[in-house]
Design a protein around this motif. Sequence first.
Motif, PDB file in Angstrom:
ATOM      1  N   ARG A  28      -0.185 -16.936  26.170  1.00 54.94           N
ATOM      2  CA  ARG A  28      -1.477 -17.622  26.365  1.00 54.94           C
ATOM      3  C   ARG A  28      -1.475 -18.985  25.674  1.00 54.94           C
ATOM      4  O   ARG A  28      -1.987 -19.959  26.211  1.00 54.94           O
ATOM      5  CB  ARG A  28      -2.618 -16.739  25.875  1.00 54.94           C
ATOM      6  CG  ARG A  28      -2.820 -15.505  26.756  1.00 54.94           C
ATOM      7  CD  ARG A  28      -4.028 -14.705  26.356  1.00 54.94           C
ATOM      8  NE  ARG A  28      -3.981 -14.175  25.001  1.00 54.94           N
ATOM      9  CZ  ARG A  28      -3.355 -13.051  24.644  1.00 54.94           C
ATOM     10  NH1 ARG A  28      -2.706 -12.345  25.539  1.00 54.94           N
ATOM     11  NH2 ARG A  28      -3.386 -12.631  23.401  1.00 54.94           N
ATOM     12  N   ALA A  32      -1.921 -22.716  27.403  1.00 59.74           N
ATOM     13  CA  ALA A  32      -2.864 -23.734  26.916  1.00 59.74           C
ATOM     14  C   ALA A  32      -2.133 -25.036  26.599  1.00 59.74           C
ATOM     15  O   ALA A  32      -2.602 -26.124  26.960  1.00 59.74           O
ATOM     16  CB  ALA A  32      -3.609 -23.223  25.686  1.00 59.74           C
ATOM     17  N   VAL A 121     -10.176 -28.450  20.640  1.00 59.49           N
ATOM     18  CA  VAL A 121      -9.968 -27.152  21.269  1.00 59.49           C
ATOM     19  C   VAL A 121      -9.090 -26.373  20.308  1.00 59.49           C
ATOM     20  O   VAL A 121      -7.965 -26.801  20.013  1.00 59.49           O
ATOM     21  CB  VAL A 121      -9.295 -27.300  22.652  1.00 59.49           C
ATOM     22  CG1 VAL A 121      -9.097 -25.935  23.301  1.00 59.49           C
ATOM     23  CG2 VAL A 121     -10.120 -28.225  23.553  1.00 59.49           C
ATOM     24  N   ALA A 123      -7.046 -23.070  18.698  1.00 63.36           N
ATOM     25  CA  ALA A 123      -6.278 -21.856  18.949  1.00 63.36           C
ATOM     26  C   ALA A 123      -5.419 -21.605  17.729  1.00 63.36           C
ATOM     27  O   ALA A 123      -4.995 -22.557  17.063  1.00 63.36           O
ATOM     28  CB  ALA A 123      -5.399 -22.032  20.184  1.00 63.36           C
ATOM     29  N   THR A 146     -14.379 -26.357  21.269  1.00 65.78           N
ATOM     30  CA  THR A 146     -14.100 -25.262  22.190  1.00 65.78           C
ATOM     31  C   THR A 146     -13.115 -24.359  21.468  1.00 65.78           C
ATOM     32  O   THR A 146     -12.161 -24.842  20.847  1.00 65.78           O
ATOM     33  CB  THR A 146     -13.468 -25.781  23.500  1.00 65.78           C
ATOM     34  OG1 THR A 146     -14.397 -26.659  24.142  1.00 65.78           O
ATOM     35  CG2 THR A 146     -13.127 -24.630  24.433  1.00 65.78           C
ATOM     36  N   LEU A 148     -10.579 -21.149  22.062  1.00 64.78           N
ATOM     37  CA  LEU A 148      -9.898 -20.322  23.061  1.00 64.78           C
ATOM     38  C   LEU A 148      -9.760 -18.909  22.495  1.00 64.78           C
ATOM     39  O   LEU A 148      -8.846 -18.618  21.721  1.00 64.78           O
ATOM     40  CB  LEU A 148      -8.534 -20.922  23.407  1.00 64.78           C
ATOM     41  CG  LEU A 148      -8.582 -22.356  23.948  1.00 64.78           C
ATOM     42  CD1 LEU A 148      -7.174 -22.875  24.218  1.00 64.78           C
ATOM     43  CD2 LEU A 148      -9.450 -22.435  25.197  1.00 64.78           C
ATOM     44  N   SER A 176     -11.923 -18.199  27.485  1.00 58.21           N
ATOM     45  CA  SER A 176     -10.532 -17.751  27.579  1.00 58.21           C
ATOM     46  C   SER A 176      -9.654 -18.940  27.955  1.00 58.21           C
ATOM     47  O   SER A 176     -10.140 -19.951  28.479  1.00 58.21           O
ATOM     48  CB  SER A 176     -10.399 -16.652  28.633  1.00 58.21           C
ATOM     49  OG  SER A 176     -10.628 -17.198  29.928  1.00 58.21           O
ATOM     50  N   VAL A 177      -8.367 -18.805  27.735  1.00 59.06           N
ATOM     51  CA  VAL A 177      -7.429 -19.846  28.142  1.00 59.06           C
ATOM     52  C   VAL A 177      -7.528 -20.058  29.645  1.00 59.06           C
ATOM     53  O   VAL A 177      -7.585 -21.195  30.124  1.00 59.06           O
ATOM     54  CB  VAL A 177      -5.984 -19.477  27.725  1.00 59.06           C
ATOM     55  CG1 VAL A 177      -4.977 -20.434  28.342  1.00 59.06           C
ATOM     56  CG2 VAL A 177      -5.852 -19.452  26.210  1.00 59.06           C
ATOM     57  N   TRP A 180     -10.597 -22.017  30.499  1.00 57.92           N
ATOM     58  CA  TRP A 180     -10.465 -23.403  30.042  1.00 57.92           C
ATOM     59  C   TRP A 180      -9.599 -24.200  31.002  1.00 57.92           C
ATOM     60  O   TRP A 180      -9.940 -25.311  31.391  1.00 57.92           O
ATOM     61  CB  TRP A 180      -9.890 -23.435  28.628  1.00 57.92           C
ATOM     62  CG  TRP A 180      -9.746 -24.806  28.051  1.00 57.92           C
ATOM     63  CD1 TRP A 180     -10.749 -25.686  27.741  1.00 57.92           C
ATOM     64  CD2 TRP A 180      -8.520 -25.452  27.713  1.00 57.92           C
ATOM     65  NE1 TRP A 180     -10.214 -26.843  27.228  1.00 57.92           N
ATOM     66  CE2 TRP A 180      -8.851 -26.739  27.192  1.00 57.92           C
ATOM     67  CE3 TRP A 180      -7.190 -25.090  27.790  1.00 57.92           C
ATOM     68  CZ2 TRP A 180      -7.893 -27.638  26.756  1.00 57.92           C
ATOM     69  CZ3 TRP A 180      -6.226 -25.988  27.340  1.00 57.92           C
ATOM     70  CH2 TRP A 180      -6.575 -27.241  26.841  1.00 57.92           C
ATOM     71  N   TYR A 189     -15.253 -28.477  27.599  1.00 51.23           N
ATOM     72  CA  TYR A 189     -15.761 -27.384  28.428  1.00 51.23           C
ATOM     73  C   TYR A 189     -17.267 -27.484  28.587  1.00 51.23           C
ATOM     74  O   TYR A 189     -17.993 -27.835  27.735  1.00 51.23           O
ATOM     75  CB  TYR A 189     -15.402 -26.037  27.777  1.00 51.23           C
ATOM     76  CG  TYR A 189     -15.700 -24.875  28.676  1.00 51.23           C
ATOM     77  CD1 TYR A 189     -16.871 -24.172  28.533  1.00 51.23           C
ATOM     78  CD2 TYR A 189     -14.822 -24.508  29.676  1.00 51.23           C
ATOM     79  CE1 TYR A 189     -17.160 -23.101  29.367  1.00 51.23           C
ATOM     80  CE2 TYR A 189     -15.091 -23.450  30.495  1.00 51.23           C
ATOM     81  CZ  TYR A 189     -16.262 -22.747  30.326  1.00 51.23           C
ATOM     82  OH  TYR A 189     -16.542 -21.692  31.153  1.00 51.23           O
TER      83      TYR A 189
END
Length: 189
Positions: A28, A32, A121, A123, A146, A148, A176-177, A180, A189
Motif C-alpha cells: 500500500r 501511494a 499526506v 503514512a 490527509t 492514509l 484509504s490509499v 486517495w 483530498y
Amino acid sequence: MANSALLVMDVQQTIVDMVDGGAGILPRLRDAVDAARAAGIPVVYVAIEVRKGWAAASPRSKAIAFAVRTGIFDEGGPGLEIHPDIAPREGDVVVTKRRGSAFSGSDLELVLQSRDIDHLVLAGIATSGVVLHTACHANDRDLGLTILKDACLDLDPETHRFLVETMFPQWADVVSVEDWIASGPVTAY
C-alpha cells in the motif's frame, strides 16, 4: 489549490521487522509513493535516529530513554535504512528526526517552506507514534492534512482504529490509499 507532499515516516527496516507482522503495509505504501511520483507530488521520507548515549536525550522521556538504553535507533546503526521495498529515489527528500514528530529535530519545516507545501499526506509506522505526533505538529502549523489510514500501522490494532476513526477525522481527511489515488492525488483530498 494545495501544494501537497507525501510523508513516508519511520518505514525503516528495523521498524517494519518489529511491527508489520504480516500486515502487508509495504504494498500500500508502494502504491501511494508511485501515485505521488506519477502526479509530481514530492515524496519526503522521514527516518528516526537518535544520538548514542544521553547527549540529546532525557531519561524523563520514556520513549527516547528506551531508544537510548536499547540502542535500537542509534545514529548510523544497522537496520535504520528506509525499507528497500519503498526506498527513496533520486529527487526524493530524506529527513532525519530525533523525536516522535517528523518536525522534531529535523529540517522538515525548511523543506516544506522551500517548496511552498501547505498540505501533508501522512503514512507510516506507528499510528500512535510518528503519525499522531506529526499530525499534531502539522495541525498547529495550519497545514492541510490527509492521513492514509491503511498506509499507517500500529502495534496495537485498537489504538490504530481509534485514531483513524475517532481522533484523526477531527483534524484531517482520513482515506484509504485506493481512495486517495482514485481522487487524483494532484490536489488535496
